[in-house]
Design an enzyme around this catalytic site. Structure first.
Site, short mmCIF file in Angstrom:
data_model
loop_
_atom_site.label_atom_id
_atom_site.label_comp_id
_atom_site.label_asym_id
_atom_site.label_seq_id
_atom_site.Cartn_x
_atom_site.Cartn_y
_atom_site.Cartn_z
N CYS A 222 6.66 -2.59 -14.02
CA CYS A 222 5.33 -2.19 -14.53
C CYS A 222 4.39 -1.56 -15.44
O CYS A 222 3.31 -1.96 -15.61
CB CYS A 222 4.85 -2.07 -13.02
SG CYS A 222 4.72 -0.65 -12.39
N GLU B 132 8.45 -8.85 -7.89
CA GLU B 132 7.67 -7.75 -7.54
C GLU B 132 6.94 -7.11 -8.54
O GLU B 132 7.18 -6.87 -9.64
CB GLU B 132 7.88 -6.44 -6.56
CG GLU B 132 7.03 -5.60 -5.93
CD GLU B 132 7.05 -4.41 -6.57
OE1 GLU B 132 6.47 -3.42 -5.72
OE2 GLU B 132 7.17 -4.43 -7.70
N ARG C 131 -1.45 0.87 -1.20
CA ARG C 131 -0.38 -0.64 -2.14
C ARG C 131 -0.51 -1.74 -3.00
O ARG C 131 0.75 -2.23 -2.39
CB ARG C 131 0.50 -0.02 -2.11
CG ARG C 131 1.76 0.65 -3.57
CD ARG C 131 3.18 1.31 -3.00
NE ARG C 131 3.64 1.53 -4.00
CZ ARG C 131 5.03 1.41 -4.55
NH1 ARG C 131 5.11 -0.77 -4.59
NH2 ARG C 131 5.11 1.12 -6.42
N ARG D 188 0.25 -5.16 -4.23
CA ARG D 188 1.43 -5.81 -5.71
C ARG D 188 1.59 -6.90 -5.56
O ARG D 188 0.76 -7.69 -4.54
CB ARG D 188 2.98 -5.08 -4.81
CG ARG D 188 2.76 -3.46 -5.17
CD ARG D 188 3.06 -2.95 -6.63
NE ARG D 188 3.61 -1.86 -6.88
CZ ARG D 188 2.31 -0.72 -6.85
NH1 ARG D 188 0.81 -0.98 -6.69
NH2 ARG D 188 3.03 -0.18 -7.38
#
Length: 448
Positions: free
Chosen positions: A78, A118, A161, A163
């Site tokens: 990421c 993801e 968090r 995502r």
């Protein structure tokens, strides 16, 4: 998936979040890949299978295709798209951004029925949305895809968090007809107590200097409370108090030397010296930068924070000065001279940091309610502090433990993970949340 058993491959596997989630649903991993040797070792110990290294060196026809995987899982790197990184995307100089094309190569050759990806939410907005357009277009050649941005705390898991989760099913298998992401509430109430293990004896001890930092800022809160002064809703920048250097139209770095001379800089000290470097060194560190917006101007948010801090100090100067001397006396580093109260101003919230989550960040010492944890970070200096937790050794206050970080990521079932806090948080900070993935995959794999 019929009898609920299926095969999957786990790419960029990390410490095994996707593996744990898919295994809970009856999945059997037939291939895994992780470039970091230390994480490969933990993966192999936890799941009793070989974990390949660099995915670019994998022979797809030999190592993956014969197993005919039904699901491809990938949390590909990421950093190229993260706000915390350089946001280079597909132009990442380490070629991490190009790993998506390796995923596509595997999808085109193996054609698993499902794909589950993801990444950070910024993937969707990176490069004005162009990056995601490329990803979507590539996937859509074979798959009907959907995406959703979800945080664990939407499901009551005490971690913030967000995502992006991208799921897809082969178009020639019927696509995603009938699929929807699991229902959630963004306002779901959480408690950090759900993951705290007060009997955990393996924890990182608070340093005496850290306790002093907390004590001094608590005295700041006590001072405001005693004089009925509201806690600022903006970040407190104590080094700005007493300053009067110009900042409204042109950043100091681009001002003429004579514009800086004779002004007051950090903590109200006179701006003086034999060079412009000397003069800039008398200013708060955030005011010395040459990184500005158009016309060599500070961004509006920075100008507002400077303005509001100066106004706050001028309004309460006599009350704040004695406390300010104490802060200066202890020689706090730049980031510790900043303070963020993220607990709101409800009457029921006590003006104390000793029953809150405290985090030492580059942007300042942040205090938040003990509801959910911030996203797990990769540096030990930013690990959340639980000041109220009493350890088995009788200490009051400690950092979040590795075991608690594992629970935040719903990885409590893992038997093996790094035994140092720094390495453990690096592993869990890069991992996917098992329960979020499990809930999505459960609905994905039940498509008729």
């Amino acid at each position: 998936m019929g009898d609920k058993s299926f095969t999957f491959i786990d790419l960029f596997a990390g410490i095994g979040g996707f593996h744990l989630a898919m295994k809970k649903l009856g999945g059997r991993c037939v291939f895994a890949s992780e470039i970091k040797p230390e994480l490969q070792q933990f993966y192999e110990k936890n799941f009793k299978m070989k974990c390949a290294g660099d995915i670019n060196k994998v022979d797809i026809e030999k190592d993956i295709l014969p197993y005919q995987p039904q699901v491809l899982c990938a949390g590909f790197p990421c950093q190229p798209f993260s706000k915390a990184g350089k946001q280079q995307g597909f132009d990442d100089d380490k070629e991490r951004g190009n790993l998506f094309y390796k995923i596509m190569e595997i999808l085109k050759k193996c054609k698993p029925e499902y794909v589950f990806i993801e990444n950070v939410p910024n993937l969707k907005s990176h490069d004005g949305g162009n990056t995601y357009k490329v990803i979507s277009a590539q996937l859509s050649e074979l798959y009907d895809i959907r995406d959703e941005i979800i945080s664990p705390h939407y499901f009551g898991i005490p971690q913030h968090r967000t995502r992006i989760y991208i799921v897809g099913r082969l178009i020639d298998k019927g696509g995603l007809r009938g699929f929807s992401f699991p229902p959630y509430k963004k306002s779901t109430k959480c408690s950090i107590e759900d993951i705290i293990d007060k009997n955990d004896t393996v924890y990182m001890t608070l340093k005496p200097q850290t306790r002093i930092h907390m004590q001094v800022w608590q005295e700041f809160l006590d001072l405001l409370t005693a004089h009925d002064i509201p806690i600022p809703t903006f970040p407190v920048w104590a080094m700005e108090w007493g300053a009067d250097y110009k900042y409204e139209t042109v950043a100091p770095f681009y001002q003429h030397t004579k514009s800086l001379e004779g002004k007051k800089g950090k903590f109200g000290c006179h701006v003086q010296g034999n060079s412009k470097d000397d003069l800039l060194g008398c200013l708060p560190i955030y005011a010395q930068t040459n990184k500005t917006e158009k016309n060599h101007n500070f961004p509006d948010w920075k100008k507002n924070f400077i303005k509001w801090n100066r106004e706050f100090y001028q309004a309460h100067k006599q009350i704040l000065d004695p406390w300010l001397e104490k802060l200066k006396q202890h020689g706090f580093k730049n980031s510790h001279q900043k303070f963020e109260w993220n607990c709101g101003h409800d009457k029921g919230v006590k003006h104390t940091l000793y029953d809150k989550i405290v985090q030492f960040r580059p942007s300042g010492i942040r205090v938040k309610l003990p509801t959910y944890s911030p996203a797990l970070v990769l540096t030990t200096t930013q690990i959340p502090i639980f000041p109220w937790v009493e350890t088995p050794n009788g200490e009051k206050g400690r950092y979040m433990t590795s075991k608690e970080a594992a629970k935040l990521q719903c990885m409590g079932d893992l038997e093996y993970y790094p035994d140092t806090v720094a390495e453990a948080f690096r592993a869990f900070g890069n991992a996917i949340n098992v329960e979020v993935v499990r809930r999505i995959a459960e609905r994905l794999l039940e498509i008729e």
